[in-house]
Design a protein around this motif. Structure first.
Motif, PDB file in Angstrom:
ATOM      1  N   GLU A  84       0.822  -1.181  -0.098  1.00  0.00           N
ATOM      2  CA  GLU A  84      -0.115   0.277   0.027  1.00  0.00           C
ATOM      3  C   GLU A  84       0.926   1.316  -0.115  1.00  0.00           C
ATOM      4  O   GLU A  84       0.318   2.408  -0.155  1.00  0.00           O
ATOM      5  N   SER A 107       0.375   4.986  -6.132  1.00  0.00           N
ATOM      6  CA  SER A 107       0.043   4.580  -7.723  1.00  0.00           C
ATOM      7  C   SER A 107       0.522   6.216  -8.547  1.00  0.00           C
ATOM      8  O   SER A 107       0.125   7.262  -8.072  1.00  0.00           O
ATOM      9  N   ARG A 151      -3.157   2.486 -11.094  1.00  0.00           N
ATOM     10  CA  ARG A 151      -4.752   1.875 -10.962  1.00  0.00           C
ATOM     11  C   ARG A 151      -5.374   2.435 -12.133  1.00  0.00           C
ATOM     12  O   ARG A 151      -5.208   3.602 -12.558  1.00  0.00           O
ATOM     13  N   TRP A 175      -8.486   0.806 -15.540  1.00  0.00           N
ATOM     14  CA  TRP A 175      -9.523  -0.042 -16.014  1.00  0.00           C
ATOM     15  C   TRP A 175      -8.873  -0.920 -16.855  1.00  0.00           C
ATOM     16  O   TRP A 175      -8.085  -0.497 -17.886  1.00  0.00           O
ATOM     17  N   ASP A 195      -5.912   4.629 -17.931  1.00  0.00           N
ATOM     18  CA  ASP A 195      -6.504   5.788 -16.929  1.00  0.00           C
ATOM     19  C   ASP A 195      -6.697   6.896 -17.815  1.00  0.00           C
ATOM     20  O   ASP A 195      -6.554   6.796 -19.148  1.00  0.00           O
ATOM     21  N   SER A 236     -11.915  -2.464 -12.663  1.00  0.00           N
ATOM     22  CA  SER A 236     -11.006  -1.766 -12.082  1.00  0.00           C
ATOM     23  C   SER A 236     -10.004  -2.286 -11.290  1.00  0.00           C
ATOM     24  O   SER A 236     -10.344  -3.403 -10.534  1.00  0.00           O
ATOM     25  N   VAL A 237      -8.575  -2.277 -11.396  1.00  0.00           N
ATOM     26  CA  VAL A 237      -7.783  -2.841 -10.655  1.00  0.00           C
ATOM     27  C   VAL A 237      -6.459  -1.862 -10.318  1.00  0.00           C
ATOM     28  O   VAL A 237      -6.258  -0.770 -10.666  1.00  0.00           O
ATOM     29  N   PHE A 238      -5.929  -2.363  -9.395  1.00  0.00           N
ATOM     30  CA  PHE A 238      -4.439  -1.756  -8.595  1.00  0.00           C
ATOM     31  C   PHE A 238      -3.302  -2.774  -9.084  1.00  0.00           C
ATOM     32  O   PHE A 238      -3.448  -4.070  -8.852  1.00  0.00           O
ATOM     33  N   GLU A 285      -4.582  -6.237  -7.531  1.00  0.00           N
ATOM     34  CA  GLU A 285      -5.951  -6.326  -6.667  1.00  0.00           C
ATOM     35  C   GLU A 285      -7.132  -5.876  -7.716  1.00  0.00           C
ATOM     36  O   GLU A 285      -6.888  -4.705  -8.271  1.00  0.00           O
ATOM     37  N   LEU A 290     -10.335  -4.485  -7.923  1.00  0.00           N
ATOM     38  CA  LEU A 290     -11.050  -3.565  -7.240  1.00  0.00           C
ATOM     39  C   LEU A 290     -12.586  -3.445  -7.258  1.00  0.00           C
ATOM     40  O   LEU A 290     -13.179  -3.370  -6.462  1.00  0.00           O
TER      41      LEU A 290
END
Ligand code: 4AD
Ligand code: MG
Length: 430
Positions: A3, A7, A25, A27, A44, A69-71, A94, A96
């Motif tokens: 964390e 980003s 982060r 899409w 993005d 949506s992703v990280f 991740e 999201l």
């Protein structure tokens, strides 16, 4: 997930050193699962980048679908095959916000894309258009503010037509009376020049346009200016400077977007002032040489404008239209009363009218007789007539259709492609 790793915008990743550990982060734009490897193209607001997951790391990535949506965390890697020359070797991901069966797939008809506009606004085409539009609005404000104009605001509820009654939208008002949505802020701008001299506004205008064309909306963005003491020539000069200012700003700030829309930059670069100026009479002559005969006194429609602008490689003013094809407030040319001190600016490449304007009737008796001549009632224009009773001055102004201007600058086929949520004869959703 790590964390602590902040980003970054995707566009910044292309500036990062090979091997840097980065987080993004956004899409999922495209998704491909090749078994041992999973390829994600993530987007993005700034761009797109490919992320490749291999082995263990691919398990989570396999759960995504288009527009989830992703990280993502990974290391920057150069790859000649990757768009932009860089990609991210994915380490962790991740999910999201999941997405399943995003409705926009291969079949992309115009009507369907209008039905799902709330989702289609994510597309690269729409993103590019909206970035150009953003520049256009900023440049309009920039031009006027740099040139001594005050920004003003006019009401949207009005009681009398500016541009003729046929396209008025009635609204039932709170007290039960009928009012209308504004077609133009012009008359209010005229009132305000007596206070501020040079004013402009950018606001919606509404027209119940029955015509289903590529260039008509029922709700459009209208940039209007009004200048005390200005003549027709003065106001054409302002229009020309304004357009060139806007075009230059877009050329400076939106090269990538213009290219992604397939726009040829030279076509805009050559729109350097002075623009061409022809009279309505000369326009008719040109048209007749092209085999189209228009009766003197008839208006030029979209088809005629398209033919006419074929002759010009940059915008062209058509000035001095006959009295009866222009609204009642246009001043007659003292040298030739059957024509008005009016001018439309036509954009090249078939686009046609983007601005209408000219000099206003400033004499009270003349304005009253014009109102009557057009079959209108002077009492409906009482406050507008007052402007000619107390210190009237010569003045001119114009209205620029911002959506049409974006359509031309971005090289779009249809005005509904020039704004995110278009309103037309048949469409008020989404
Ligand atoms: O030529 P128009 O009707 O002129 C006026 O409204 C004047 N009162 C403006 C003024 O002098 N202050 O409209 C001005 C411009 C047009 O040239 C066109 O670009 C745009 O507004 N426009 C429309 N754009 C999209 N959809 C429509 N239905 C439009 N009607 C006009
Ligand atoms: Mg017009």
């Amino acid at each position: 997930m790590d964390e602590k790793l902040k980003s970054r915008k995707i566009s910044e990743i292309f500036e990062c050193e090979e091997g840097s550990r980065v987080a993004i982060r956004g899409w999922v734009y495209r998704f491909r699962d090749l078994g041992d490897k999973v390829f994600l193209v993530v987007r993005d607001s700034s761009g797109v980048i490919q992320v490749v997951f291999e082995g263990e790391g691919a398990t989570e990535a396999r759960l995504v679908d288009v527009e989830a949506s992703v990280f993502v965390i990974g290391r920057v890697r150069s790859d000649k095959r990757a768009p932009g020359g860089k990609e991210i070797a994915g380490e962790a991901m991740e999910l999201l916000g999941p997405s399943h069966n995003f409705p926009i797939t291969r079949d992309i008809s115009r009507e369907f894309l209008l039905d799902v506009r709330h989702l289609w606004v994510r597309s690269r085409r729409m993103q590019s258009m909206m970035k150009i539009r953003h520049t256009v609005f900023g440049a309009l404000h920039g031009y006027f503010r740099e040139n001594g104009y005050y920004e003003v605001h006019a009401p949207m509820f009005i009681t009398a037509a500016v541009e003729g009654g046929a396209t008025l939208f009635p609204v039932k008002y709170v007290d039960g009376s009928t009012v209308y949505l504004t077609q133009s802020s012009q008359f209010y701008l005229e009132a305000l020049i007596f206070s501020l001299e040079k004013v402009y506004t950018i606001a919606p205008s509404f027209r119940a346009e029955k015509s289903r064309t590529r260039r008509h909306l029922t709700e459009f963005w209208h940039c209007e200016a009004e200048v005390a003491w200005a003549t027709l020539d003065d106001i054409m000069q302002v229009e020309e400077d304004l357009i060139w200012y806007v075009v230059q700003k877009v050329l400076e700030e939106n090269q990538d977007e213009l290219k992604s829309l397939g726009r040829r930059l030279e076509r805009l670069e050559q729109c350097k002032p002075p623009f061409y100026r022809i009279s309505y009479d000369e326009a008719l002559e040109l048209l007749s040489m092209k085999g189209v005969s228009i009766k003197w006194g008839d208006d030029l429609g979209a088809d005629e404008e398209r033919l006419l602008v074929e002759e010009f490689d940059k915008p062209v003013f058509v000035h001095r239209y006959p009295e009866k094809v222009k609204a009642f407030y246009h001043k007659s040319d003292p040298k030739r009363p059957e024509v008005t001190l009016s001018a439309d600016l036509l954009a090249p490449e078939g686009y046609g009218e983007i601005i209408g304007g000219g000099e206003r009737v400033d004499n009270l008796d003349e304005l009253i007789s014009k109102i009557k001549k057009f079959g209108l009632r002077p009492e409906d224009y009482a406050w507008y007539l007052d402007l000619r009773k107390y210190g009237s001055v010569p003045h001119s102004g114009f209205g620029l259709g911002v959506d049409r201007t974006v359509m031309w600058i971005a090289g779009l086929d249809h005005i509904t492609d020039a704004l995110p949520f278009p309103r037309t004869l048949r469409r008020v959703y989404p």
